[in-house]
Write an enzyme that holds these catalytic residues in place. Structure first.
Site, mmCIF file in Angstrom:
data_model
loop_
_atom_site.group_PDB
_atom_site.id
_atom_site.type_symbol
_atom_site.label_atom_id
_atom_site.label_comp_id
_atom_site.label_asym_id
_atom_site.label_seq_id
_atom_site.Cartn_x
_atom_site.Cartn_y
_atom_site.Cartn_z
ATOM 1 N N GLU A 67 0.822 -1.211 0.000
ATOM 2 C CA GLU A 67 0.000 0.000 0.000
ATOM 3 C C GLU A 67 0.854 1.259 0.000
ATOM 4 O O GLU A 67 0.526 2.238 -0.688
ATOM 5 C CB GLU A 67 -0.940 -0.009 1.210
ATOM 6 C CG GLU A 67 -2.116 -0.962 1.107
ATOM 7 C CD GLU A 67 -1.747 -2.404 1.418
ATOM 8 O OE1 GLU A 67 -2.624 -3.279 1.295
ATOM 9 O OE2 GLU A 67 -0.572 -2.661 1.795
ATOM 10 N N HIS A 136 -9.762 -5.699 10.046
ATOM 11 C CA HIS A 136 -10.441 -5.467 8.764
ATOM 12 C C HIS A 136 -11.835 -4.867 8.971
ATOM 13 O O HIS A 136 -12.684 -4.990 8.098
ATOM 14 C CB HIS A 136 -10.582 -6.786 7.985
ATOM 15 C CG HIS A 136 -9.285 -7.383 7.537
ATOM 16 N ND1 HIS A 136 -8.430 -8.004 8.412
ATOM 17 C CD2 HIS A 136 -8.711 -7.444 6.317
ATOM 18 C CE1 HIS A 136 -7.376 -8.452 7.755
ATOM 19 N NE2 HIS A 136 -7.506 -8.114 6.484
#
Length: 333
Positions: A67, A136
């Site tokens: 990322e 998450h």
């Protein structure tokens, strides 16, 4: 312009996002998408399915699992004339992009004396109750809303998702665009013709006179559900969706609270130092002499989001908990 029946379709939230991206990619060849599993896989949520078939792998680009790396590429691409859309599949992974977004993208225009711009959109998710556990399931939009130089967008309907995303892609500033992962199947009317939605303009989703419910993202739907329950016991709730946490439409929030004299702010992020605190402060300062009760805040509990379904469901506001809080605030407990 009034919409005719043939001009409006029912789309899911995911379809509205995909349509906005496709239209902007057709309109502007500088728009491209970078992220993990965005091409053939269409993201884990299948939101981008089919885009690679039309635009190819030069514009819908699968990246390595880094990322920080591909967000850096996006910042550089934006500075040199592209309009990249960076896909971060879970908002929890924003932790890996904070230097790129907070120290680079947000500050380059200021530090260059206006010579550099970063017209970049970072799309990511938020929201619990998907049974995805603590890493998450977080809603971290308050982090980005705190930073000068970033705009933060949080649509709650398919209509808003399409119009706000098109505005984000055309904006000259770095935008963080949050989509609740539990809303991708939510259906709603979306016009066929071209439209955009300006930032900093809240939407009154439901008119009311007794209490103001301010909701963000999925909590708008929770607030609307609670408003329906309140109507059954004679309480008229107004539901306000800020749509962007920055820029924030303070005027609409304050005017609604002045009218109803009570307010609850509902957000799926953690309550401590969160979005609910900022919005409640705006209302308390702007409508102080009109309020009949303190502004109430409802956010996620200050615990990691549990994997256990019953525990996870207890950590975030629901229609029933908002209903009970509003009922009490209106003196009907």
């Amino acid at each position: 312009m009034p919409q005719t029946e043939t001009q409006v379709r029912e789309l899911t939230f995911a379809q509205a996002v995909r349509e906005a991206l496709a239209e902007e990619m057709r309109r502007d060849s500088r728009v491209c998408i970078l992220g993990e599993d965005v091409a053939e896989a269409g993201t884990p949520f299948k939101v981008l399915s089919g885009l690679v078939a039309e635009f190819g792998t030069n514009r819908v680009i699968d990246t390595p699992i880094s990322e920080a790396g591909f967000t850096s590429l996006g910042v550089g691409a934006a500075m040199t004339g592209m309009r990249p859309v960076i896909d971060i599949m879970f908002g929890d992974f924003l932790t890996l992009t904070m230097d790129q977004m907070v120290n680079q993208a947000a500050k380059i225009h200021y530090m260059s004396g206006g010579k550099w711009r970063v017209p970049l959109v970072l799309r990511t998710t938020l929201g619990a109750t998907r049974r995805s556990a603590a890493q998450h399931s977080q809603s971290l939009h308050a982090w980005l809303s705190h930073v000068p130089g970033l705009k933060v967008v949080m649509p709650s309907t398919p209509y808003d998702a399409k119009g706000l995303l098109k505005s984000a892609i055309r904006d000259e500033n770095p935008i963080v665009f949050f989509e609740d992962k539990m809303m991708y199947k939510l259906k709603g009317p979306v016009p066929e013709q071209e439209y955009t939605i300006p930032f900093g303009e809240a939407d009154v989703k439901r008119m009311g006179t007794d209490i103001t419910l301010v909701g963000t993202s999925s909590m708008v739907q929770v607030a609307l559900g609670a408003a329906s329950l309140l109507e059954e016991i004679g309480i008229s709730a107004e539901v306000i969706d800020p749509r962007t946490t920055w820029p924030l439409d303070e005027k609409t929030l304050v005017e609604s609270a002045k009218k109803t004299s009570r307010a609850i702010v509902i957000d799926e992020g953690y309550g401590r130092y969160g979005v609910t605190g900022e919005i409640a402060s705006v209302i308390a300062e702007g409508a102080f002499y009109n309020l009949e009760a303190p502004v109430k805040r409802m956010g996620a509990m200050h615990v990691p989001i549990p994997f256990s379904p019953p525990l996870e469901d207890a950590t975030v506001p629901t229609e029933q908990t908002v209903f009970a809080a509003a009922r009490a605030l209106c003196g009907q407990s």
